[in-house]
Write an enzyme that holds these catalytic residues in place. Structure first.
Site, PDB file in Angstrom:
ATOM      1  N   ASP A 674       0.745  -1.165  -0.150  1.00 37.29           N
ATOM      2  CA  ASP A 674      -0.109   0.238  -0.053  1.00 37.29           C
ATOM      3  C   ASP A 674       0.893   1.058   0.092  1.00 37.29           C
ATOM      4  O   ASP A 674       1.783   1.353   0.345  1.00 37.29           O
ATOM      5  CB  ASP A 674      -0.921  -0.101   1.400  1.00 37.29           C
ATOM      6  CG  ASP A 674      -1.895   1.292   1.233  1.00 37.29           C
ATOM      7  OD1 ASP A 674      -2.779   1.316   0.280  1.00 37.29           O
ATOM      8  OD2 ASP A 674      -1.600   1.996   2.144  1.00 37.29           O
ATOM      9  N   GLU A 699       1.363  -0.075  -4.923  1.00 38.80           N
ATOM     10  CA  GLU A 699       0.469   0.675  -5.456  1.00 38.80           C
ATOM     11  C   GLU A 699       1.115   2.299  -5.330  1.00 38.80           C
ATOM     12  O   GLU A 699       1.195   3.014  -4.517  1.00 38.80           O
ATOM     13  CB  GLU A 699      -0.614   0.753  -4.217  1.00 38.80           C
ATOM     14  CG  GLU A 699      -1.653   1.984  -4.825  1.00 38.80           C
ATOM     15  CD  GLU A 699      -2.470   2.664  -3.368  1.00 38.80           C
ATOM     16  OE1 GLU A 699      -3.523   3.016  -3.684  1.00 38.80           O
ATOM     17  OE2 GLU A 699      -2.015   2.645  -2.297  1.00 38.80           O
ATOM     18  N   ASP A 782     -10.540   1.442  -4.176  1.00 38.10           N
ATOM     19  CA  ASP A 782     -10.528   2.957  -3.933  1.00 38.10           C
ATOM     20  C   ASP A 782     -11.229   3.597  -5.009  1.00 38.10           C
ATOM     21  O   ASP A 782     -12.152   4.547  -4.793  1.00 38.10           O
ATOM     22  CB  ASP A 782      -8.980   3.542  -3.963  1.00 38.10           C
ATOM     23  CG  ASP A 782      -8.524   3.141  -2.680  1.00 38.10           C
ATOM     24  OD1 ASP A 782      -8.885   3.579  -1.738  1.00 38.10           O
ATOM     25  OD2 ASP A 782      -7.144   2.909  -2.639  1.00 38.10           O
TER      26      ASP A 782
END
Length: 895
Positions: A674, A699, A782
């Site tokens: 992340d 990410e 998201d």
């Protein structure tokens, strides 16, 4: 001879100054001092093992025994260095927010000010009626609202407006920016943060963006300002409003990280009221200071005399110890200790430096045995301010043989870099030679496999580009691995740690709401066999740790795996079940930030508990919200939680142990990492090397490039930033191909399918440059789900999947789409990919890239087209049969 103490007055002359107590720096290669002494009786007592400066050219040595002859003393300066110190100093001020009625009730002005001098910028955006998703979602304001000098930072996202100096606050210097707006527009709120351009620090409201509502607002929004509006007409001059000032609340407020619920559009007829608020701001600046350390060796006494002097203000404590071998373990030396010294937990000593009379310096002397290896220390100014040597303890060698020669060290480092670069280049040349040999051997065989030859040629192209890059930089760029024919045709081959086999198809096994059932692991357990039958080989699970936010992205105790998704036992059972049906499992590892358990004495949450009970040294120093004592961040800060300082060795050690524990205890096969923009990719390599995952993806989220509101056709700069991060990991992890997602948005939504071919006729995303590290996707928790940050064009999702499931890279399918009306179509596309062995390095030939149609042939096995325009593959020697189709897409297979 009598034992009466004497004072030896020594007069000497030096061209350079030797650094002994009371005297400043001198060369490390100081010659021995031959001292002519005269004897003077002293009236008192005990001997002092220190020198005292009496005059610019006089040394006084107090000795414990007298001598009737001239003494000859030899000293050897084995270390002398001045270290630069950056001391944090906090300055308090205030942020002011005013909402003022203009000429009529329709025209208003928002004025944001700051009382601290500096280069201040308002980073702001607006929210429109009908916007859905999280509260933090911003849009760009209309041009008429933007103050002079405003700059669009992200064309579809925010504006930065400079604060200008004014004198409106009782004659004091003040900085303000004014935003004019009309209540007839569809704007419901103005969101902003204040940015300090000099330091790069951001200032928020209770850890979130400031939010100024212009219509009805939610009272539970913790970041709303003007919530105590009590007057509708601005009563007069700024200086007359002191009785109406509304101070910020001091009570604790827990941050709400859940998504905003969808609500009906606010009523536009609600009356807007003016207000004025002040919010405290603390700005941290760095002040330059220094500390000078010298070590003088005295062979006659078999002692080292170490001297420390610093210009730091106030009481300065040296927190110190010694090293007895080559390791850097702190130990306590033998007594006696200097005056004003206390033992700290039997692990270190703390000595208060003595202030010099009439000066701003502090100093201290330390007598140490010659047999010791090093003197290690840090400086303590108060309970919350520690100073060290660029993130590490000061390490002072106590033997001349260990004195570092900087010129030699730099020369050695340069030679080492050069040798490493040369060796690396030689390795590339050898790889190219091997690949050329592979082509030659392929040609000599009667049965030629074109795919293997083209794959080899691609490898040569990448390696040649890499070799060229070495002439521009000593740091190697990316390297695609050598891929033999056997590797291309055998899906089970794993090329390297973190990169998988190249044939993976990933399922994101959750959405933004999955935590709400409290038993997500068990629900997913029942769907494992179905996911396997659909053709998925990897599943990405949500963050497993205890978290402040229920979704798991605000982790607290990393070793507590009882989360809103289920218990640790349910997680183990789920992973085991996926393994039984042949699916690898990725854990969502949030390494950039971590929520603290305790406050420091200033009320800041930066002290951690649980098994990893870090203190504020684990927090980066350049995020003012959390007062970290680590080094500056190696990436972008995430301001809602303490950003972890990965440059700290103890942090990396603990995180590597945690990842290895997850691999062994839970059975994870790899990682989804992340917010990797928050820390250097080189640290990721360290974590990958330690935990040895089968597959890893980061990410790295970045905004695409726009000009005057239009997306640029050339997105090379955007994908280069992602490639740079992958390269920093040494290619041991892939990254989500945000470039491809963004280009697909414009291509499909605006009928600009020509965007899907770059200037060289290749795919325009990361998949066109480094396909084996590109993890393609069109939606995730998201961008889609209930957050809707960047939702894929509605009704065109299957065009997006037709693209990523037929192209190279590693495709990822979102959970919401799998268990929807799209399931049958997705199953057929995955089947085509698997049946034709399309992999992450497959070869793409773009056949059409026009306004209303894009078409390509992949590996000469699969043809596809998306868009309403016409395309059919040519039926020459190669015959094609339709494999699957849907709205505005078709896919063919070679017969």
């Amino acid at each position: 001879m009598s034992a009466v103490a004497t004072e030896l007055l020594v007069h000497y002359s030096l061209r350079r100054r030797t650094l002994v107590p009371g005297i400043h720096a001198y060369s490390r290669r100081a010659p021995p001092l031959y001292l002519n002494c005269t004897r003077r009786p002293l009236s008192a007592g005990p001997s002092l093992s220190s020198f005292e400066l009496k005059a610019p050219k006089a040394l006084t040595l107090r000795a414990s025994a007298s001598t009737d002859t001239a003494a000859v003393v030899e000293s050897d300066v084995v270390f002398s260095e001045t270290f630069s110190l950056k001391r944090p100093v906090k300055v308090e001020g205030k942020i002011t927010i005013r909402l003022v009625n203009g000429k009529d009730e329709e025209n208003w002005q928002l004025i944001v000010g700051c009382s601290l001098p500096g280069k201040w910028v308002l980073h702001w955006g607006v929210k429109y009626i009908g916007d859905v998703g999280r509260c933090s979602e911003w849009d760009q304001p209309p041009p008429e609202m933007r103050p002079p000098g405003s700059i669009a930072i992200k064309v579809d996202y925010a504006i930065e407006s400079p604060l200008e100096k004014s004198s409106t606050l009782e004659g004091e210097s003040f900085y303000e920016v004014k935003i004019d707006f009309n209540t007839n527009n569809s704007i419901t709120a103005i969101n902003f943060v204040l940015k300090d351009e000099d330091s790069g620090s951001w200032y928020q409201h209770r850890g979130r963006d400031f939010k100024v509502p212009l219509t009805e607002y939610r009272h539970d929004d913790g970041n709303v300002v003007g919530a105590k509006k009590g007057f509708g007409i601005w009563p007069g001059a700024f200086g007359q409003l002191s009785n109406m000032l509304l101070k910020s609340e001091g009570a604790e407020n827990k941050m709400d990280f859940t998504s905003c619920e969808s609500k009906a559009p606010p009523q536009q007829n609600s009356r807007l009221e003016g207000f004025y608020e002040e919010h405290p701001i603390v700005r941290e600046t760095l002040v330059d200071n220094s500390v000078t350390v010298s070590v003088t060796q005295c062979p006659e006494t078999a002692k080292n005399l170490l001297y420390i002097e610093t210009d730091l203000p106030g009481d300065v404590i040296v927190h110190w110890g010694v090293c007895k071998d080559k390791g850097r373990k702190w130990e306590l030396p033998e007594q006696p200790y200097p005056s004003e010294t206390k033992v700290f937990k039997n692990k270190a000593l703390r000595t208060l430096l003595q202030r010099k009379e009439g000066g701003t310096c502090s100093s201290g002397s330390f007598t140490l045995d010659v047999g010791l290896t090093a003197f290690v220390f840090a400086l303590k100014l108060n309970e919350n301010t520690w100073l060290n040597n660029m993130g590490k303890d000061f390490y002072i060698p106590l033997s001349s043989s260990r004195v570092l020669n900087k010129e030699h060290s730099q020369s050695h480092s340069a030679n080492k870099t050069k040798e490493s670069s040369t060796a690396y280049t030689d390795g590339i040349i050898n790889e190219i030679r091997n690949l050329v040999s592979d082509i030659a051997s392929e040609k000599s065989r009667k049965t030629k496999i074109k795919e293997a030859q083209e794959s080899i040629l691609q490898e040569i192209e990448k390696l040649a580009a890499e070799a060229y890059s070495i002439f521009r930089s000593a740091i190697p760029t990316f390297t695609e691995e050598e891929v033999s024919e056997a590797e291309v045709l055998k899906p089970s081959v794993k090329i390297a740690s973190g990169t998988g086999s190249g044939f993976e198809v990933v399922c994101q096994g959750f959405n933004w709401e999955s935590h709400k059932s409290g038993r997500w692991y068990m629900e997913l357990h029942q769907k494992a066999a179905e996911l396997s039958s659909l053709g998925f080989t990897v599943v990405w699970l949500p963050p497993p740790t205890e978290s402040v936010s229920p979704e798991g992205y605000m982790p607290k105790d990393l070793y507590n795996l009882n989360s809103r998704y289920g218990s640790i036992d349910e997680l183990k059972s789920l992973v085991k079940r996926f393994h039984e049906v042949g699916i690898m499992v990725l854990g969502d590892a949030v390494l950039n930030h971590r929520c603290a358990h305790y406050k420091n004495q200033n009320g800041i949450w930066n002290i951690f508990g649980g098994r990893l009970n870090w203190d504020d040294r684990a927090v980066v120093a350049d995020d003012p919200h959390f007062q970290g004592r680590g080094n500056k961040s190696s990436g972008d800060n995430f301001h809602a939680a303490p950003n972890i300082d990965h440059s700290q060795e103890f942090v990396r050690k603990d995180l590597k142990e945690w990842l290895c524990w997850l691999r062994q205890e839970i059975g994870y096969d790899g990682w989804r990492l992340d917010f990797v923009r928050g820390f250097w990719g080189g640290y990721v390599k360290d974590y990958i090397d330690a935990s040895e995952p089968y597959f890893a993806v980061g990410e790295y989220w970045d905004s695409l490039n726009y000009t005057y509101g239009e997306m640029d056709h050339n997105q090379d700069a955007h994908r280069q930033r992602i490639v740079d991060w992958i390269n920093a990991t040494n290619g041991c992890a892939g990254a989500f191909d945000v470039t491809t997602k963004g280009i697909l948005h414009s291509a499909l939504e605006r009928y600009e399918y020509w965007r899907l071919s770059d200037e060289k006729g290749k795919p325009p995303g990361v998949v066109g440059w480094w396909p084996s590290r590109a993890v393609t996707f069109i939606e995730n928790h998201d961008t889609g789900s209930t957050q809707g940050h960047w939702r894929f064009p509605g009704g065109k999702e299957m065009q997006g999947y037709a693209y990523i499931l037929t192209h190279p890279g590693t495709p990822t399918v979102f959970y919401d789409h799998i268990f929807s009306d799209y399931q049958s179509e997705l199953s057929k596309l995955i089947s085509v990919r698997t049946r034709n062995k399309i992999h992450c390095r497959s070869i793409v030939k773009v056949m059409k890239a026009e306004r209303d149609v894009y078409a390509a042939i992949i590996d000469e096995k699969v043809a596809m087209k998306i868009g309403p325009g016409y395309y059919e593959p040519q039926t020459g020697p190669q015959k094609w049969s339709l494999a699957t189709e849907g709205k505005d897409y078709k896919v063919w297979e070679a017969s």
